[in-house]
Every structure is written in C-alpha cells, then in structure tokens.
Write an enzyme that holds these catalytic residues in place. Structure first.
Site, short mmCIF file in Angstrom:
data_model
loop_
_atom_site.label_atom_id
_atom_site.label_comp_id
_atom_site.label_asym_id
_atom_site.label_seq_id
_atom_site.Cartn_x
_atom_site.Cartn_y
_atom_site.Cartn_z
N ARG A 221 0.84 -1.19 0.00
CA ARG A 221 0.00 0.00 0.00
C ARG A 221 0.88 1.24 0.00
O ARG A 221 1.86 1.34 0.75
CB ARG A 221 -0.95 0.01 1.21
CG ARG A 221 -2.14 -0.94 1.08
CD ARG A 221 -3.07 -0.48 -0.02
NE ARG A 221 -4.20 -1.37 -0.26
CZ ARG A 221 -4.26 -2.30 -1.21
NH1 ARG A 221 -3.20 -2.50 -1.98
NH2 ARG A 221 -5.33 -3.02 -1.39
N HIS A 269 0.38 -0.67 -10.42
CA HIS A 269 -0.51 -1.45 -9.55
C HIS A 269 -0.93 -2.76 -10.23
O HIS A 269 -2.12 -3.07 -10.34
CB HIS A 269 -1.75 -0.64 -9.16
CG HIS A 269 -2.38 -1.13 -7.89
ND1 HIS A 269 -2.97 -0.30 -6.98
CD2 HIS A 269 -2.49 -2.39 -7.37
CE1 HIS A 269 -3.44 -1.01 -5.96
NE2 HIS A 269 -3.16 -2.29 -6.18
#
Length: 306
Positions: A221, A269
């Site tokens: 994250r 991502h």
C-alpha cells in the site's frame, strides 16, 4: 441463493461467467429489490455515480465478498454491518510472489548495470542470493507466498508483523523488533495493509535503519511509505533503488517525481491482480459457507482494518 453484483459495469462480462461456473446454484443479478438478496459481490467503484455504497437496504445479506484483497475503502463505510470478507486467492498470491521474486532478482543481480554500450564490465559480479538478506513486512498469506518463493531461490528471509505470529520455516519478528528487521534488510519488501498503524511507517527515521544501498519493493500500500523521505534517501545514496507498484494517488500523476527519478521504477498497480478464474471458486466457497452458517474465509476484522 440470490447474489447482487455490486461492482462497476465493466467487470460484469469478465466476472459473471466465472462466478456462475464456480457457483451454479447462485442467481447472480445486477438489479433487483435489495431486500431479496442473500449476499453481495462487491468492488470499489460501485455505484458508478461516485456516491458511497449504501449497504443498509441489503438487510438480509449474510456476506459482502470483496473482489479485491485491499478493503481499506470498504471498512470505513458506516452503513456496512454485514460480514465482510477480503479476497485472497491462489492466483493473487502467485502473482504477488512472482512480481516480488522478479524484481528482487533484477535488483540482486544488478541487471541494469550491464549497459549495451561496448564496455566490458566483468568486475560487476553480484553476490549469491544466500548472501543477500531479505525482510518482508507483513506475513499474511501474501507474505508467506513471497517468503516461500524467495527462500526457494536461496535468499535468507526474515518476516515482520505487528503480532509476530510464527510462520513455519520463516524467522518472524514482532512489533518491537522492527528496527532489527530493517537493519538486516538488504532488500525490503512491504506487503502491509493500509491502517492507521501502518501509515507513514517507512518514514525518514526508519528508512535510515536500512543498510546503505538497500533496495525497497512496495507492492503493498502506498500510504505505508513517506514519499519525500524515500526521495531524500535515494538522492543521498543511502538507498540503492525502489520499485513501487502502489501510490497514495492512483493513477500516479504524470508530474510526480517518482516518474523521472533514476533510482525509482514505477509499475502501475499490477503486482497482484485478482483473476476471475482463480478468485471465483473462493467467492463461491464463501457464499456456500455464509448460507450454511459456517466460518467464513478471510473475514475482515473491522477494528484492525483488514
């Protein structure tokens, strides 16, 4: 059972065949009376009006099954009172392990040092993997999968988690031992979730604990990392390189300094995508468990945030 597909419309064609094949007894719908549904399959971005999801009309639902591993955008929704489960499936774990292994090997071997410019750099010989300690922050299912893959290549792996819960065949350190976990990490991999306790965990002080020239991989994250502190550590030569797959703002803005920094590699991502073929059976198993009143897989602890 009736299940409501509460996910962006673009996902319907990709997910509905896999979900129906995995759970043929399910009636999967995109519309209908909310009070008639036994469960929800959910992904952030629904509803597509931009308004927060209102879970209150789904009073009969026994399960909200997330399609994604990260649930930080869901747990803060005060209308959610149903059990929430995050997605952890074999394909996701394999994808994360392969991404981490690939980039760890690239940095470990110094592959980018061998420019194709006619210069014979045979003095740049990398150490063996057994001589390159790795620390993994976060030892859930993804952390364990990454540890197994790296150990298979010979890297000595140390795990760290707030609980310090033991993991078979991995040395795991607990919350108070974070400095020790960082001090021994020539490659640091962060797989931590986004929680109040993890935000800015890797700040200037903690990044300074890493060995000089250490490499950082962050496919967990973006909020775990202090961006400015990382850039300063790279500029000063204290860190060797960072490979980042997650960011505070996504997509990463074109003008962000990560894009142009010579010691940062940006990936968009993609480290651990949820694949319908491997994730649908996990969702199906949880739907059956919910209907039978059995313990759910990967049930989210609201207090911890994951």
């Amino acid at each position: 059972m009736r299940v409501f597909f509460a996910a962006p419309a673009r996902l319907w064609e990709e997910w509905s065949p896999a979900l129906r094949a995995a759970c043929p007894e399910m009636e999967l719908c995109r519309e209908g009376d909310p009070a008639s549904f036994d469960a929800l399959i959910y992904a952030p971005g629904y509803p597509e009006t931009g308004e927060p999801m209102d879970f209150r009309p789904f009073a009969r639902a026994r399960l909200v099954q997330s399609l994604w591993a990260g649930v930080e955008r869901i747990v803060v929704n005060e209308t959610l009172t149903q059990p929430l489960c995050r997605m952890v499936d074999p394909g996701l774990a394999q994808g994360m392990a392969e991404w981490c292994l690939g980039w760890a090997m690239r940095l470990h071997l110094g592959m980018d040092r061998y420019l194709q410019d006619g210069q014979w750099r045979n003095g740049l010989v990398p150490p063996l993997a057994s001589e390159r300690p790795v620390t993994i922050l976060g030892m859930g299912e993804l952390g364990r999968a990454v540890a197994a893959k790296l150990q298979g290549m010979g890297f000595p792996v140390t795990g760290w988690s707030a609980s310090g819960r033991p993991v078979e065949d991995v040395r795991v350190l607990g919350a108070e031992a974070l400095p020790r976990a960082l001090e021994g990490a020539e490659i640091l991999i962060s797989l931590l979730p986004d929680t109040p306790e993890t935000r800015n965990l890797l700040d200037a002080r903690r990044l300074a604990m890493l060995p000089r020239g250490a490499f950082l991989l962050n496919p967990g994250r973006g909020t775990v990392l202090d961006d400015e502190a990382l850039l300063a550590a790279l500029d000063e030569g204290r860190l060797g390189h960072a490979v980042l797959d997650v960011f505070r703002t996504e997509p990463l803005p074109p003008g962000h300094p990560f894009w142009s920094h010579p010691d940062v590699t940006v990936t968009p991502h993609i480290a651990a995508d949820t694949r319908p073929a491997t994730a649908a059976p996990v969702a199906a198993e949880n739907l059956r468990r919910a209907m039978a009143g059995q313990p759910l897989l990967h049930l989210v602890d609201r207090a911890r945030g994951y």
